[in-house]
Structures are given as C-alpha cells and as structure tokens.
Design a protein around this motif. Structure first.
Motif, PDB file in Angstrom:
ATOM      1  N   LEU A   1      36.059  -9.096 -13.834  1.00 46.04           N
ATOM      2  CA  LEU A   1      36.637  -8.407 -12.683  1.00 46.04           C
ATOM      3  C   LEU A   1      35.556  -7.581 -11.985  1.00 46.04           C
ATOM      4  CD1 LEU A   1      40.094  -7.264 -14.094  1.00 46.04           C
ATOM      5  CD2 LEU A   1      39.639  -9.070 -12.451  1.00 46.04           C
TER       6      LEU A   1
ATOM      7  N   HIS B   1      43.945 -11.233  -4.048  1.00 47.25           N
ATOM      8  CA  HIS B   1      43.956 -10.023  -4.889  1.00 47.25           C
ATOM      9  C   HIS B   1      45.062  -9.060  -4.449  1.00 47.25           C
ATOM     10  CE1 HIS B   1      41.766  -7.624  -1.738  1.00 47.25           C
ATOM     11  NE2 HIS B   1      41.360  -8.850  -1.406  1.00 47.25           N
TER      12      HIS B   1
ATOM     13  N   GLY C   1      38.955 -11.317  -9.867  1.00 41.97           N
ATOM     14  CA  GLY C   1      38.426 -12.022 -11.028  1.00 41.97           C
ATOM     15  C   GLY C   1      37.548 -13.183 -10.584  1.00 41.97           C
TER      16      GLY C   1
ATOM     17  N   LEU D   1      40.276  -5.261  -6.888  1.00 44.98           N
ATOM     18  CA  LEU D   1      39.426  -6.016  -7.799  1.00 44.98           C
ATOM     19  C   LEU D   1      39.701  -7.506  -7.653  1.00 44.98           C
ATOM     20  CD1 LEU D   1      39.845  -3.881 -11.075  1.00 44.98           C
ATOM     21  CD2 LEU D   1      37.934  -3.807  -9.468  1.00 44.98           C
TER      22      LEU D   1
ATOM     23  N   LEU E   1      37.750  -6.720 -17.999  1.00 52.71           N
ATOM     24  CA  LEU E   1      37.437  -5.602 -17.110  1.00 52.71           C
ATOM     25  C   LEU E   1      36.400  -4.727 -17.794  1.00 52.71           C
ATOM     26  CD1 LEU E   1      37.919  -3.790 -14.611  1.00 52.71           C
ATOM     27  CD2 LEU E   1      39.804  -2.719 -15.880  1.00 52.71           C
TER      28      LEU E   1
END
Length: 356
Positions: A104, A116, A123, A121, A189
């Motif tokens: 992320l 998103h 991925g 954030l 994350l």
C-alpha cells in the motif's frame, strides 16, 4: 468476448497480447492470468473503465482494487510525484517483486478515484507472470485488476472459470493455462513502527520478517473475526461455492471422527451428497462414506501448498458435481502459507472452521 489461447508460438502470443492491450487502452475489460489467480483488468487511469469492473463483477463500490505494474518504472505513474518509498518498501520490492506481494502506497492524482474508494492509499503489485507483465507493458498503463470472478464466488485459477462467471460481460480473456499459487497476494501496509498484514497470501509473515527490521503483525480482523477490517474489501463474503463448506484442523484421528460424525448425522436437514479434500495418506488410512468421484486426495508433502493451488478449482468442480457439502482437512493457520489458506476457508465456509 474475444478469447486468446496462448502456447509455444511466440509470434502468436505477441499478436494476441497486442490485441488484448489495445482493448485495455480503449477502455475495455480483459481478464488475464497471474501467478496467483486470474485478474479482471482495466486501465487504472480510466475512471469509466474501472467502473466497468465493478459492474461486471457485481462488486461492492467501496471495495478497492489492486493496481498491477510491469516494472518499477511504472510505479511513478501510480504514486504522487513528490513521494519517495521508504527503506522498508524498497527492501520488500527488491525481495518480492515480481511476486505475490501487494504494497500500500499513497495514491497519485492520475489513478482513477474508483480504484481507491474512501481511502488515499492504493495497493500495488508486480505479478510474477511473464504473460501478465507483457500485457501490462504493451498496454503502457498500470492495470487495475481484482480477481476475475463474480464477487463472492471462488476466485478463478483457470480461464474456463473466468468464462463461466464473466464470459457474457467482459471483452477479452487471455488463456495461458492454470495459475501456479492459487491464492491471492499478500496485502501489506508498511507503517513507521510496524508492517501490518491486511490479507495473508503467497508471501508469508515469516518471509516478510526476514527482510525488514520492523515487527510484522496481522490486522486485528484476521485474528478476531468480530473486529472491523481496516481494508474495506476484507468485510465481504468471499470464495464461497454453492455447497456448504466444513473445515477441521488438528490431529488426523480427531478430524476423521468429526468428518464421520457429520456424514452419519441423521439430523442433517438435507439429503447429503458430500465431497472431501484431504491428504492422500489420510484418505488411504481412514475410510469415509463418500462417493469415489467426490474424494480428492492431495499429496501430503507440502499439503498446504497443494491445498492453496487447487482449492478454488475444487470448490467449483464440486458445485458442478452437485455436492451439497464439502469436507476439508485444514492446516495450521498460524504457520506459513496455512494462514492464507485458512483465511480463505474461513470465508468460504461462513466460519465453519474447527480445531479438533
């Protein structure tokens, strides 16, 4: 839907992938293989194309998508122009890209908002699959791609499974044979003081801990099923066949007794047609009243890897065979790939996972 079957002819493959890339550049949907599962791709820069993914999959609108890139030079088109990945990020990319690890990052302005929803954030991963990376490179855009199945269904590890779910609603399908790993990527994350696993997958907690100097922990919802999921997509029903799934893990003798008790239970409220997935030595040692065509022995050596690779395919096969219940010999959820496998089985079974 246009379907391209790839093989040993490099010229044919290149031409097919060029056609598929043209569809992606034109805002169309194309399914393609990765090392984990087949993905349903659209340009991550095209909001209208990304929204087509949600409609085709019947996917909840607040469930973010993973962006796939062909190489690290494409990462700049996904991230803010002034953002520099941390030392831990770089260590992880060096160790596991290409591979089944989604990291992320802060999201850049070029990425479509639908990729998103509700978060700043995004991925990102680089698949360890030559066909996937070639397609992304030819498309010349990062590709948003969740699994290429109807939401809630078992993820597809073959092109036929994609066609079964989405053949009427997508524009193209690249068929390059079955996927190798069988469960989706690990989602991670990286924070200042820890690395948080939001979804277990092909890269294990132990593998990550060997690479970075941070504690590697699981998001609370993976341990406490009543805890809220940090990643929106983690709260939805996933991977489920039509049949009821039952999972036991622990001592083989106790797993056998639990399976037998269910199979012989006179109080089951439906006519039982049971299927079973278990190690080959377990099925050869213990006799269970299951039809031979519904028993799937898997190699006991690296059973967790075999279960991960074949799980989604078997769930679909058992549905086609009319199974009402699927009995699965589970693995230790606290070790290696077993964490990812049992996470998927927890969702596929609606929580019918027992330690015995």
């Amino acid at each position: 839907m246009q379907r391209w079957t790839l093989g040993d002819d490099d010229g044919h493959n290149r031409a097919a992938l060029s056609q598929a890339a043209s569809l992606l550049q034109g805002g169309k949907l194309v399914a393609f293989p990765t090392e984990t599962v087949y993905g349903l791709g659209a340009s991550a820069l095209d909001e209208a194309a990304v929204l087509k993914i949600f409609r085709a999959k019947q996917r909840p609108a607040d469930n973010p998508l993973i962006v796939h890139i062909a190489d690290e030079t494409q990462l700049a088109s996904v991230l803010p122009s002034d953002y520099e990945p941390s030392r831990a990020h770089k260590q992880l990319m060096d160790a596991f890209w290409p591979g089944p690890l989604t990291l992320l990052f802060p999201v850049g302005d070029a990425i479509a908002p639908a990729v998103h929803p509700g978060t700043d954030l995004v991925g990102v991963r680089m698949p360890d699959h030559t066909i996937a990376r070639t397609l992304i490179r030819l498309s010349d855009v990062p590709i948003a791609a969740p699994s290429a199945n109807t939401s809630g269904r078992p993820s597809p590890t073959t092109a036929d499974a994609v066609a079964e779910d989405l053949g009427e609603v997508i524009d193209g399908l690249v068929d390059a044979g079955p996927c190798g790993i069988g469960v989706e990527s690990t989602v991670l994350l990286v924070e200042e003081e820890r690395a948080l696993i939001l979804r277990p997958g092909g890269i294990t907690q132990e593998m990550i801990a060997d690479v970075i100097d941070l504690p590697v922990v699981y998001d609370a919802h993976l341990i406490d099923l009543d805890a809220p999921a940090l990643a929106p997509g983690m709260k939805y029903r996933h991977y489920a066949p039509d049949a009821r799934v039952h999972v036991w893990w622990g001592q083989p003798e106790e797993i056998y007794r639990a399976m037998l008790e269910l199979l012989l239970d006179d109080e089951v409220d439906h006519e039982l047609r049971a299927a079973i997935v278990a190690p080959d030595d377990f099925l050869s040692r213990y006799e269970l009243p299951v039809a031979r065509d519904l028993a799937r022995p898997l190699c006991h050596e690296a059973y967790d890897e075999a279960l991960a690779k074949h799980l989604y395919r078997l769930l679909r096969e058992f549905d086609h065979a009319g199974a009402t219940d699927i009995l699965i010999y589970g693995v230790n959820p606290a070790r290696g790939l077993g964490t990812a496998v049992m996470n998927r089985l927890q969702k596929a079974s609606g929580g019918r996972v027992l330690r015995v």
